[in-house]
Design a protein around this motif. Sequence first.
Motif, PDB file in Angstrom:
ATOM      1  N   ILE A   1     -38.281  66.524  15.694  1.00 37.61           N
ATOM      2  CA  ILE A   1     -39.714  66.811  15.698  1.00 37.61           C
ATOM      3  C   ILE A   1     -39.965  68.039  16.576  1.00 37.61           C
ATOM      4  N   PRO A   2     -39.887  69.241  15.983  1.00 34.92           N
ATOM      5  CA  PRO A   2     -40.147  70.444  16.771  1.00 34.92           C
ATOM      6  C   PRO A   2     -41.614  70.526  17.185  1.00 34.92           C
ATOM      7  N   ARG A   3     -41.827  71.029  18.364  1.00 33.82           N
ATOM      8  CA  ARG A   3     -43.195  71.171  18.896  1.00 33.82           C
ATOM      9  C   ARG A   3     -43.575  72.637  18.974  1.00 33.82           C
ATOM     10  N   ASN A   4     -44.849  72.904  18.742  1.00 32.58           N
ATOM     11  CA  ASN A   4     -45.408  74.244  18.919  1.00 32.58           C
ATOM     12  C   ASN A   4     -45.601  74.507  20.410  1.00 32.58           C
ATOM     13  N   ALA A   5     -45.911  75.735  20.758  1.00 31.07           N
ATOM     14  CA  ALA A   5     -46.102  76.105  22.160  1.00 31.07           C
ATOM     15  C   ALA A   5     -47.184  75.265  22.833  1.00 31.07           C
ATOM     16  N   ASP A   6     -48.189  74.839  22.065  1.00 28.02           N
ATOM     17  CA  ASP A   6     -49.277  74.036  22.637  1.00 28.02           C
ATOM     18  C   ASP A   6     -48.942  72.536  22.682  1.00 28.02           C
ATOM     19  N   GLY A   7     -47.725  72.171  22.255  1.00 30.42           N
ATOM     20  CA  GLY A   7     -47.306  70.774  22.281  1.00 30.42           C
ATOM     21  C   GLY A   7     -47.577  70.013  21.000  1.00 30.42           C
ATOM     22  N   SER A   8     -48.285  70.621  20.063  1.00 34.63           N
ATOM     23  CA  SER A   8     -48.565  69.930  18.800  1.00 34.63           C
ATOM     24  C   SER A   8     -47.293  69.883  17.944  1.00 34.63           C
TER      25      SER A   8
END
Length: 163
Positions: free
Chosen positions: A85-92
């Motif tokens: 589950i990769p996360r975006n820079a904002d944690g989403s």
Amino acid sequence: MTDITPAPPRRPILGALGVVCAHIEGEDCVILVKRKNPPNAGTWGFPGGHVELGETAAEAAARELFEETGVIAEPGAQLMTLDVIPRNADGSVGGQYFLVATLCHYMSGQPVPDDDALEARWVPVARIEDLGLELLDRVADLARMAQIARREESRVAPNAPIT
């Protein structure tokens, strides 16, 4: 009145990993590839990709192994499943992958990079973390699991050739 159709729900993508473990030049080795494309460009992991409609995860593992390395192998037992589950820079959540790792029995060929691989090679399991390769998560653990499974199979079927 405007017809607003909701976006289809985002779901995990099913992928397969082809894990080959064979005895090469006196050492148990696995085939790893250096990824050319995102996600994970520049990192080392097992050959793999999407499972196509109508294809089993085991079939996909052997196909992806061949497409990325030119190595022919027969799919065997499932080793493990991985949730990525990769996360975006904002944690989403940036996506989700459900990967099925399959032990594949080496038949022929030498690893040559193709498809989305920059490099492909046999890597000794005992030294996998000491070679300076930027490994994806769980690659070393999965390599050791494949080594144990291969040895167990040869113990259970002592007349079978050990590759």
